[in-house]
Write an enzyme that holds these catalytic residues in place. Structure first.
Site, PDB file in Angstrom:
ATOM      1  N   ARG A 131       0.838  -1.204   0.000  1.00  0.00           N
ATOM      2  CA  ARG A 131       0.000   0.000   0.000  1.00  0.00           C
ATOM      3  C   ARG A 131       0.875   1.257   0.000  1.00  0.00           C
ATOM      4  O   ARG A 131       0.565   2.235  -0.676  1.00  0.00           O
ATOM      5  CB  ARG A 131      -0.937   0.006   1.214  1.00  0.00           C
ATOM      6  CG  ARG A 131      -1.932  -1.141   1.253  1.00  0.00           C
ATOM      7  CD  ARG A 131      -2.938  -1.142   0.148  1.00  0.00           C
ATOM      8  NE  ARG A 131      -3.797   0.028   0.206  1.00  0.00           N
ATOM      9  CZ  ARG A 131      -4.700   0.335  -0.712  1.00  0.00           C
ATOM     10  NH1 ARG A 131      -4.863  -0.430  -1.766  1.00  0.00           N
ATOM     11  NH2 ARG A 131      -5.439   1.404  -0.598  1.00  0.00           N
TER      12      ARG A 131
ATOM     13  N   THR B 219      -4.840   6.645  -3.576  1.00  0.00           N
ATOM     14  CA  THR B 219      -5.710   6.293  -4.704  1.00  0.00           C
ATOM     15  C   THR B 219      -5.695   7.368  -5.785  1.00  0.00           C
ATOM     16  O   THR B 219      -5.648   7.060  -6.976  1.00  0.00           O
ATOM     17  CB  THR B 219      -7.151   6.064  -4.202  1.00  0.00           C
ATOM     18  OG1 THR B 219      -7.127   5.023  -3.221  1.00  0.00           O
ATOM     19  CG2 THR B 219      -8.069   5.669  -5.337  1.00  0.00           C
TER      20      THR B 219
ATOM     21  N   ARG C  49       1.758   5.302  -7.895  1.00  0.00           N
ATOM     22  CA  ARG C  49       0.736   6.235  -8.394  1.00  0.00           C
ATOM     23  C   ARG C  49       1.258   7.669  -8.459  1.00  0.00           C
ATOM     24  O   ARG C  49       0.887   8.421  -9.356  1.00  0.00           O
ATOM     25  CB  ARG C  49      -0.515   6.149  -7.533  1.00  0.00           C
ATOM     26  CG  ARG C  49      -1.265   4.844  -7.752  1.00  0.00           C
ATOM     27  CD  ARG C  49      -2.483   4.765  -6.875  1.00  0.00           C
ATOM     28  NE  ARG C  49      -3.265   3.573  -7.140  1.00  0.00           N
ATOM     29  CZ  ARG C  49      -4.057   3.009  -6.242  1.00  0.00           C
ATOM     30  NH1 ARG C  49      -4.172   3.533  -5.026  1.00  0.00           N
ATOM     31  NH2 ARG C  49      -4.748   1.926  -6.550  1.00  0.00           N
TER      32      ARG C  49
ATOM     33  N   ASN D 184      -5.199   5.061 -12.453  1.00  0.00           N
ATOM     34  CA  ASN D 184      -4.180   5.081 -11.398  1.00  0.00           C
ATOM     35  C   ASN D 184      -3.294   3.836 -11.388  1.00  0.00           C
ATOM     36  O   ASN D 184      -2.646   3.529 -10.405  1.00  0.00           O
ATOM     37  CB  ASN D 184      -4.806   5.350 -10.029  1.00  0.00           C
ATOM     38  CG  ASN D 184      -5.736   4.254  -9.568  1.00  0.00           C
ATOM     39  OD1 ASN D 184      -5.863   3.202 -10.188  1.00  0.00           O
ATOM     40  ND2 ASN D 184      -6.413   4.506  -8.461  1.00  0.00           N
TER      41      ASN D 184
ATOM     42  N   HIS E  16      -3.957  -1.806  -8.641  1.00  0.00           N
ATOM     43  CA  HIS E  16      -4.828  -2.105  -7.505  1.00  0.00           C
ATOM     44  C   HIS E  16      -4.028  -2.918  -6.505  1.00  0.00           C
ATOM     45  O   HIS E  16      -3.239  -3.780  -6.892  1.00  0.00           O
ATOM     46  CB  HIS E  16      -6.044  -2.929  -7.950  1.00  0.00           C
ATOM     47  CG  HIS E  16      -6.765  -3.550  -6.796  1.00  0.00           C
ATOM     48  ND1 HIS E  16      -7.702  -2.863  -6.066  1.00  0.00           N
ATOM     49  CD2 HIS E  16      -6.647  -4.774  -6.210  1.00  0.00           C
ATOM     50  CE1 HIS E  16      -8.136  -3.643  -5.083  1.00  0.00           C
ATOM     51  NE2 HIS E  16      -7.507  -4.813  -5.157  1.00  0.00           N
TER      52      HIS E  16
END
Length: 151
Positions: A87, A93, A104, A114, A117
């Site tokens: 993450r 996001t 990102r 972006n 996932h």
């Protein structure tokens, strides 16, 4: 921390822009172990199950349409604290809010493009891995440099 697995998917924009190698390299350099990898164009059914938590949201139809619009590289990575680390490597996001140095932040264009996932927790990771992969598609192996990866 404990060894865990997470699900990551390079979305159609990342595949079409030729970013697969760049993204894979970031996770390899971090020291995580790739245990599952495949490229596919997801079915509408798979996409709807994957994004089921957003079913009532106004962007659901567009999200399903986008993820089924082209090839996706689905991956399972393993390592100490891999879910949280992934993450952090991925970033916020919204690419404009993502820190430079994150995937990102460096490669994302906007919230709809972006690039990647990543599972947001252990339960989600388990659900997504089971949704995208059969157990026979996941490899249990030990890298030759394993002693340099963990204490």
């Amino acid at each position: 921390m404990s060894v865990e697995r997470t699900f990551l998917a390079i979305k159609p924009d990342g595949v079409q822009r030729g970013l697969v190698g760049e993204i894979l390299g970031r996770f390899e350099r971090k020291g995580f172990k790739l245990v599952g990898l495949k490229q596919l164009i997801p079915s509408k059914e798979l996409a709807e199950k994957h994004y089921g938590v957003h079913k009532e949201r106004p962007f659901f139809t567009g999200l399903v349409g986008f993820i089924t619009s082209g090839p996706v590289v689905a991956m399972v990575w393993e390592g100490d604290g891999v879910i949280l680390s992934a993450r952090k490597l991925i970033g916020a996001t919204k690419p404009l809010e993502a820190e430079p140095g994150t995937i990102r932040g460096d490669l994302g264009i906007n919230i709809g493009r972006n690039v990647i996932h990543g599972s947001d927790g252990p339960e989600t990771a388990s659900f997504e891995i089971d949704l995208w992969f059969n157990s026979s598609e996941l490899n249990n192996w030990n890298p030759s440099d394993q002693k340099w990866r963990v204490e």
